[in-house]
Design a protein around this motif. Structure first.
Motif, mmCIF file in Angstrom:
data_model
loop_
_atom_site.group_PDB
_atom_site.id
_atom_site.type_symbol
_atom_site.label_atom_id
_atom_site.label_comp_id
_atom_site.label_asym_id
_atom_site.label_seq_id
_atom_site.Cartn_x
_atom_site.Cartn_y
_atom_site.Cartn_z
ATOM 1 N N ARG A 93 0.801 -1.222 0.000
ATOM 2 C CA ARG A 93 0.000 0.000 0.000
ATOM 3 C C ARG A 93 0.837 1.276 0.000
ATOM 4 N NH1 ARG A 93 -3.674 -3.335 1.541
ATOM 5 N NH2 ARG A 93 -1.882 -4.305 2.507
ATOM 6 N N ARG A 115 11.625 3.483 3.026
ATOM 7 C CA ARG A 115 11.217 2.547 4.078
ATOM 8 C C ARG A 115 12.420 1.666 4.398
ATOM 9 N NH1 ARG A 115 5.884 -1.095 4.540
ATOM 10 N NH2 ARG A 115 5.144 0.981 5.093
ATOM 11 N N HIS A 134 5.966 6.104 11.494
ATOM 12 C CA HIS A 134 5.424 5.970 10.142
ATOM 13 C C HIS A 134 4.560 7.217 9.905
ATOM 14 C CE1 HIS A 134 4.041 4.305 6.515
ATOM 15 N NE2 HIS A 134 3.603 3.128 6.918
ATOM 16 N N GLN A 150 1.699 7.373 7.246
ATOM 17 C CA GLN A 150 0.533 6.566 7.627
ATOM 18 C C GLN A 150 -0.276 7.347 8.661
ATOM 19 O OE1 GLN A 150 -0.418 3.286 6.587
ATOM 20 N NE2 GLN A 150 -2.290 3.787 7.692
ATOM 21 N N ARG A 166 4.798 0.600 14.435
ATOM 22 C CA ARG A 166 5.197 2.014 14.332
ATOM 23 C C ARG A 166 3.996 2.921 14.075
ATOM 24 N NH1 ARG A 166 8.739 -0.042 9.292
ATOM 25 N NH2 ARG A 166 7.069 -0.602 7.873
ATOM 26 N N THR A 167 2.920 2.359 13.466
ATOM 27 C CA THR A 167 1.779 3.238 13.147
ATOM 28 C C THR A 167 1.118 3.746 14.430
ATOM 29 O OG1 THR A 167 0.187 1.426 13.014
ATOM 30 C CG2 THR A 167 1.311 2.005 10.987
ATOM 31 N N ARG A 223 -1.981 -5.495 13.128
ATOM 32 C CA ARG A 223 -1.636 -6.915 13.106
ATOM 33 C C ARG A 223 -0.462 -7.170 14.047
ATOM 34 N NH1 ARG A 223 3.065 -8.125 10.084
ATOM 35 N NH2 ARG A 223 3.861 -6.141 9.340
ATOM 36 N N GLN A 225 3.160 -7.987 14.636
ATOM 37 C CA GLN A 225 4.339 -7.806 13.785
ATOM 38 C C GLN A 225 5.309 -8.966 14.037
ATOM 39 O OE1 GLN A 225 5.293 -4.268 12.305
ATOM 40 N NE2 GLN A 225 3.079 -4.109 12.185
ATOM 41 N N PRO A 229 -4.198 -0.151 9.518
ATOM 42 C CA PRO A 229 -3.273 0.349 8.487
ATOM 43 C C PRO A 229 -3.085 -0.659 7.357
ATOM 44 C CG PRO A 229 -2.048 -0.338 10.437
ATOM 45 C CD PRO A 229 -3.504 -0.424 10.790
ATOM 46 N N LEU A 230 -3.421 -1.926 7.636
ATOM 47 C CA LEU A 230 -3.237 -3.019 6.685
ATOM 48 C C LEU A 230 -1.738 -3.207 6.395
ATOM 49 C CD1 LEU A 230 -6.190 -2.193 4.266
ATOM 50 C CD2 LEU A 230 -6.210 -3.778 6.217
ATOM 51 N N PRO A 231 -1.273 -4.344 6.009
ATOM 52 C CA PRO A 231 -2.063 -5.523 5.693
ATOM 53 C C PRO A 231 -2.558 -6.231 6.956
ATOM 54 C CG PRO A 231 0.271 -6.030 5.581
ATOM 55 C CD PRO A 231 0.184 -4.571 5.866
HETATM 56 C C1 NCD Z 1 2.067 -0.725 8.300
HETATM 57 C C2 NCD Z 1 3.580 -0.635 8.367
HETATM 58 O O1 NCD Z 1 4.277 -0.955 7.427
HETATM 59 O O2 NCD Z 1 4.037 -0.199 9.413
HETATM 60 N N1 NCD Z 1 1.571 -0.926 7.022
HETATM 61 C C3 NCD Z 1 1.409 0.112 6.169
HETATM 62 O O3 NCD Z 1 2.253 0.947 5.989
HETATM 63 N N2 NCD Z 1 0.241 0.188 5.534
HETATM 64 C C4 NCD Z 1 1.535 -1.691 9.272
HETATM 65 C C5 NCD Z 1 1.998 -3.122 9.223
HETATM 66 O O4 NCD Z 1 2.889 -3.512 8.497
HETATM 67 O O5 NCD Z 1 1.418 -3.879 9.991
#
Ligand code: NCD
Length: 531
Positions: free
Chosen positions: A66, A117, A155, A158, A189-190, A254, A256, A294-296
């Motif tokens: 995403r 990233r 993040h 996000q 991190r979100t 989710r 991690q 935030p997905l996935p």
């Molecule tokens: C998040 C991330 O990468 O921190 N995803 C994202 O950016 N949409 C959340 C995650 O990976 O669980």
């Protein structure tokens, strides 16, 4: 190529707070203007840079779908030259330093922004410094660095799309928000970025729902509280729902797994159960509740399971689409296209007053007053009050550290003595030293805060300085960040100069806590020293 300027041009967004609150509000306003305009059939002309000399480099050294795709599409919408690098296909795997790669890419374009990233926490901040210096040297525009997720740190983009989504849900009213954060709050991190991002609302209530090993790291929970949020913690969704007063906005994350150590990984199934929503919980939600993520989400064990997909509760699909609009607006800002109509407070660089040395009054006495060990000191320097009041073992430890760090390998004496207040202090006397340089003073202040430096002439103390903890410690070989994932950790050989900032004013606990400038990990003051 037109030279663009403006308040956001070339700005680095390493953490949420790299934009002031007014600047964040501007971003949300622009993204809304763009989204509503385009959805109403407009072409979003005001958001099109259409400059093939402006390069957007998207560098993804950790997996992403995403974030990467929304940035790629955003860059296309903007009309920038767009290059995408994945870890698998670039020479980051050949041990190339990031700085070298970025310098090369920077050379290919007249002007550019880098979206990065990485597992390396603080990488955008360090690039802002090093490539910024290079830009100045070569007289070229400063590139912008945008953090697209750095390890377990932050993040910010996000966060911007999340806050945009909450504001949208709340009819663009920013008076108050009541939100539950659940899932893996420790590694995610979100949710860390929410400690500052939620400040866009005037009144914030946060319910943290996660079992112990997935709990919010204390310094983020603390930051939320010091930002004035009302924070409550629960171990599981069951406990939370039973307590009543359930938030209408839920933010799932989710587990991690890829960031967990073995010990936590083993417990993953039971930990996950504590934060997974079940059908029987539906009736306990307040009216109009909405779920975000935030997905996935995990294909096999989603914390917000698929039975929710078709319900009005599903806020995450719209949220993910908002990533596109907010990222176009953000890239528009840092490219210099947007910002001409910005008014309000700008994020200002931190300033530091090096006020750690204070001259203290000298009381003249008849007799030689500084006597250490067997001989009085007639000429030289006496460092007094080292770690006064601390346990004796620690005082010795600090005396030892001061001697090693300042390389005091000369005639001297030292020891632990009564401090006149019922406890002890350390003293080092240095008859051969007659002056003390600025850097050594700072080192001394940072290793033995609260000590005094006495200049002795003709057996009298002629000058006395009291040393407090400096606001910033950097430029010493003997310091390093102890977070292995930090870009300034010695193992990464990225050549980043470690730098720490004092968390609070001298005196209390936060006055002896230091925050790494890159990854923001907190250290006790002794912890930053390697000697
Ligand atoms: C998040 C991330 O990468 O921190 N995803 C994202 O950016 N949409 C959340 C995650 O990976 O669980």
């Amino acid at each position: 190529m037109a030279t663009r300027k403006g308040p956001f041009k070339g700005r680095t967004i390493a953490v949420v707070d790299d934009l002031s609150l007014d600047e964040q509000r501007y971003l949300y306003r622009k993204a809304r203007e763009l989204k509503e305009g385009v959805l109403a059939g407009g072409d979003g002309a005001a958001f099109r840079l259409n400059d093939r000399d402006y390069s957007a480099y998207l560098i993804f050294m950790e997996d992403s779908t995403r974030t990467r795709e929304s940035f790629r599409n955003a860059a296309k919408f903007l009309g920038a030259r767009t290059n995408v690098f994945d870890a698998a296909t670039s020479s980051f795997n050949k041990n190339e330093s990031i700085v070298d790669t970025i310098r090369m890419l920077y050379g290919y374009a007249a002007d550019s922004c880098f979206v990065i990233r990485s597992k390396l926490e603080g990488v955008c901040r360090s690039l802002e410094d090093s490539i910024g210096r290079y830009a100045e040297l070569t007289g070229r525009p400063r590139p912008a660095f945008i953090n697209a997720g750095d390890g377990r740190h932050e993040h910010p983009t996000q966060e911007f799309l999340d806050e945009f989504s909450f504001l949208e849900q709340l009819g663009w009213r920013d008076e108050r928000i009541h939100i539950a954060l659940t899932g893996d709050l420790y590694h995610g991190r979100t949710v860390h970025s929410k400690a500052n991002g939620l400040r866009v609302f005037k009144e914030v209530r946060v319910d943290l729902v996660a079992p112990g090993p997935l709990g919010m790291p204390p310094h983020y929970a603390e930051r939320m509280k010091s930002n004035g949020f009302e924070v409550k913690s629960y171990e599981s969704l069951d406990e939370y729902l039973a307590a009543g007063k359930v938030a209408p906005i839920w933010y799932f994350t989710r587990l991690q797994l890829e960031r967990m150590g073995e010990a936590v990984l083993e417990k993953a199934p039971s930990l996950r159960a504590a934060v997974t929503f079940r059908k029987d919980m539906l009736g306990l939600l307040p009216e109009g509740a909405r779920f975000y993520h935030p997905l996935p989400r995990d294909r096999v064990h989603p914390t917000n399971p698929t039975f929710l997909d078709e319900l009005p509760l599903n806020g995450w699909d719209g949220q993910s689409a908002n990533g596109y609009w907010t990222r176009i607006a953000l890239m528009g800002m840092v490219s210099g296209l947007l910002g001409g109509d910005f008014s309000g407070d700008q994020a200002s660089p931190e300033t530091f007053v090096d006020d750690f040395v204070r001259e203290a009054p000298v009381v003249l006495r008849e007799k030689p007053e500084v006597k250490v060990g067997i001989r009085p000191v007639d000429e030289g320097i006496v460092i007094d009050h080292i770690s006064s009041g601390e346990p004796v073992a620690e005082i010795w430890d600090h005396i030892d550290a001061v001697r090693r760090m300042l390389k005091l390998n000369l005639r001297s004496s030292h020891g632990v003595f009564h401090n006149g207040r019922g406890s002890f202090k350390g003293i080092i006397s240095l008859p051969e030293i007659t002056s003390f340089g600025e850097r050594d003073l700072k080192k001394l202040a940072a290793i033995a805060p609260g000590c005094t430096l006495n200049l002795v002439r003709g057996s009298r103390v002629v000058k006395k300085y009291r040393l407090d903890m400096p606001p910033r410690i950097y430029g010493f070989e003997e310091i390093s960040c102890k977070n292995e994932n930090c870009v300034s950790h010695p193992s990464h050989l990225e050549g980043v100069t470690p730098e720490f900032r004092r968390k609070g004013p001298p005196g209390g606990e936060s006055g002896t806590t230091f925050v790494c400038r890159y990854c923001e990990r907190e250290h006790r003051f002794r912890e930053i020293w390697d000697v």
